[in-house]
Design an enzyme around this catalytic site. Structure first.
Site, PDB file in Angstrom:
ATOM      1  N   ASP A  61     -15.971 -21.111   9.229  1.00 45.05           N
ATOM      2  CA  ASP A  61     -15.477 -20.730  10.546  1.00 45.05           C
ATOM      3  C   ASP A  61     -15.729 -21.840  11.568  1.00 45.05           C
ATOM      4  O   ASP A  61     -16.876 -22.256  11.778  1.00 45.05           O
ATOM      5  CB  ASP A  61     -16.187 -19.453  11.004  1.00 45.05           C
ATOM      6  CG  ASP A  61     -15.366 -18.634  11.982  1.00 45.05           C
ATOM      7  OD1 ASP A  61     -14.377 -19.168  12.518  1.00 45.05           O
ATOM      8  OD2 ASP A  61     -15.696 -17.464  12.207  1.00 45.05           O
ATOM      9  N   CYS A 101      -8.947 -17.791  14.854  1.00 38.69           N
ATOM     10  CA  CYS A 101      -9.352 -17.174  13.588  1.00 38.69           C
ATOM     11  C   CYS A 101      -8.300 -16.261  12.975  1.00 38.69           C
ATOM     12  O   CYS A 101      -7.859 -16.475  11.844  1.00 38.69           O
ATOM     13  CB  CYS A 101     -10.641 -16.385  13.788  1.00 38.69           C
ATOM     14  SG  CYS A 101     -12.052 -17.360  14.357  1.00 38.69           S
ATOM     15  N   HIS A 157     -10.198 -11.990   9.494  1.00 40.32           N
ATOM     16  CA  HIS A 157     -10.869 -11.904  10.792  1.00 40.32           C
ATOM     17  C   HIS A 157     -11.256 -10.461  11.066  1.00 40.32           C
ATOM     18  O   HIS A 157     -10.458  -9.544  10.911  1.00 40.32           O
ATOM     19  CB  HIS A 157      -9.950 -12.399  11.908  1.00 40.32           C
ATOM     20  CG  HIS A 157     -10.547 -12.242  13.276  1.00 40.32           C
ATOM     21  ND1 HIS A 157     -11.578 -13.026  13.720  1.00 40.32           N
ATOM     22  CD2 HIS A 157     -10.273 -11.391  14.294  1.00 40.32           C
ATOM     23  CE1 HIS A 157     -11.903 -12.678  14.946  1.00 40.32           C
ATOM     24  NE2 HIS A 157     -11.128 -11.678  15.316  1.00 40.32           N
TER      25      HIS A 157
END
Length: 521
Positions: A61, A101, A157
């Site tokens: 991430d 994301c 996500h």
């Protein structure tokens, strides 16, 4: 489904039969290219093996290009990324589908860009969108091919806890993503735009095993053995760091020098030659601007914590690779590593993502596995959107026929094989970045543009869009732009930007109306 042959050599023969031009090119190539084919041939076993190779997908991430396989930050310690790069192909010109994301991860797992699906923001979960509810995702394709599928950490996500939704995507679910450990109170001063709890970084005493990323690695290691005993597996491990909050131990932070050299190079007044619309993409976000970082003496602490957190994640990746080797699975497992988007740490006057510049779009992307080129770099423009079709070439899975990406098998076999299409990143409707080997072109929804010669200006400091000499280049990129951009999917929210060309106004977060006179926050 009856398993298809899975060995790369078989795929290579089929591919070369279909592509006589490539076969001829390889015949003319170097002895190193020939060795790639020979290694593929050597991977053919003399004894029966599993009907298909395993796939370990490692997702990180907010990891930008500071890592050493991309020639990044001088203080970056990423020996396990180096190790993985030495075993496979590193795509040095790889770009995310979206600098955020949810749209980026959705795009990879569906093989469709945000401008195709309408998933641009942090919401919605794509399965709630009628047009996407029955769409075959990457893990579903593996399950249909007879794989056991498993997920832990941040893969999609958000945490979607509905049992039916989880079961539809993966067979096994490990620990959910999370920080796992927090200090008693925030370390840094209150930040603008609500003092968001995620906006924190620094060191405090704790054990590595307290981290959520450590726990998901432990779970993955424990599951690998049983997974491998039951046929091929598709295992996704999604790391939360170096997404904020960036909490590290004092010992790990001490390994990062506390000096000016930890800061990235920046250009004063870098935004003077960028369109006003570039601000709209990150109009009001929790990530503080560079001006705040400087005024509160947080620029250096942020960079140091980011580097320390990156090292921690790298150590977890090392644990995974060690586990594969200890179980005797490394030679029969494709390892696919990627980051969902990059991250600014002061460049262009901001921290965070939500831009179409290199700091947001360029990401680590490495593939290693049986028979492919080892320790090679591919400089061709590629996108994470190419992962789905690539895995469809490397494994028995059946991919939908309308994917937006194109298989990277030619580049895995011969990394210098050219690609005739740019890498596209989409940031909300009708905002695009296109990269080829040399140039980056940005087109915003209002028609404003940027152009950077990345060969001479890798930090993208000088916008050449207004130059007379650039007009032919601009015309070529304009012709390569997506012809349509899907409207935001129902339920879209959080970091959603829309633009009305009739009134020349933009709407941020479905509330704030932005026009040419609105002060830039």
């Amino acid at each position: 489904m009856k398993p298809r042959p899975h060995l790369l050599f078989s795929l290579l023969l089929v591919f070369l039969c279909l592509r006589p031009d490539l076969r001829a090119g390889m015949a003319r190539g170097s002895s190193e290219d020939t060795a790639i084919v020979e290694r593929a041939h050597d991977s053919v076993p003399s004894a029966p093996r599993r009907p298909a190779p395993n796939v370990l997908m490692i997702i990180i991430d907010d990891l930008n290009d500071w890592v050493s396989p991309l020639g990044g930050h001088p203080f970056a310690e990423t020996p396990n990324l180096d190790r993985l790069a030495s075993e496979g192909v590193t795509f040095t010109n790889a770009h995310c589908p979206a600098p955020l994301c949810n749209p980026s991860r959705t795009a990879v797992m569906l093989g469709l860009r945000p401008d195709t699906t309408g998933i641009y923001a942090l919401k919605p979960w794509f399965r709630t969108v009628p047009a996407l509810a029955s769409r075959t995702s990457l893990p579903q394709a593996f399950r249909q091919a007879g794989y056991t599928t498993a997920s832990t950490g941040k893969v999609y996500h958000g945490v979607y806890t509905a049992e039916q939704a989880q079961a539809a995507e993966f067979d096994l679910w490990g620990p959910a993503p999370g920080v796992g450990v927090k200090p008693p109170e925030k370390i840094i001063p209150p930040t603008p735009n609500g003092n968001h709890p995620l906006m924190d970084w620094g060191a405090f005493p704790h054990a590595d095993s307290d981290h959520g990323d450590y726990k998901i690695t432990t779970w993955a290691l424990e599951e690998m053995r049983s997974l491998s005993d039951n046929g091929p597996f598709f295992l996704c491990v999604g790391y939360a760091l170096p997404h904020v909050p960036l909490y590290v131990t004092p010992e790990r932070l001490a390994r990062v020098p506390d000096c000016e050299a930890v800061l990235p190079p920046i250009l004063k007044d870098d935004r003077e030659d960028t369109p006003r619309f570039s601000w709209y993409l990150h109009w009001s976000v929790p990530e503080p601007r560079l001006s705040w970082l400087r005024s509160h003496d947080q620029w250096r602490p942020l960079c140091r914590a980011y580097l320390a957190a990156t090292t921690f994640v790298d150590e977890q990746i090392g644990r995974l690779l060690d586990g594969l080797e200890a179980l005797g699975l490394r030679e029969d497992t494709w390892v696919v590593l990627w980051s969902d988007n990059g991250y600014h740490l002061g460049e262009k006057g901001i921290s965070g993502k939500n831009t179409l510049w290199t700091h947001s779009t360029r990401v680590p992307f490495i593939i290693s596995g049986p028979g492919i080129a080892a320790g090679r770099k591919c400089e061709e423009p590629v996108g994470l959107i190419d992962i789905f079709p690539t895995l469809a070439d490397l494994t028995p899975i059946q991919a939908p026929t309308d994917l937006d990406g194109v298989s990277l098998l030619p580049q895995l076999l011969k990394p210098e094989t050219p690609r005739d299409r740019p890498a596209i990143t989409t940031a909300n409707p009708s905002n695009f970045s296109l990269c080829d080997r040399r140039w980056r072109y940005i087109r915003y929804a209002d028609g404003s543009e940027e152009l950077y010669d990345r060969a001479s200006d890798p930090r993208e400091w000088h916008n050449l869009a207004a130059s007379d000499a650039s007009q032919a280049i601009l015309a070529a990129f304009r012709a390569a732009l997506p012809t349509t951009s899907a409207p935001p999917a129902p339920g879209s929210a959080r970091r959603l930007l829309t633009y009305d060309p009739q009134t020349d106004t933009a709407t941020w977060e479905q509330q704030t109306i932005i026009n040419r006179t609105t002060p830039i926050p």
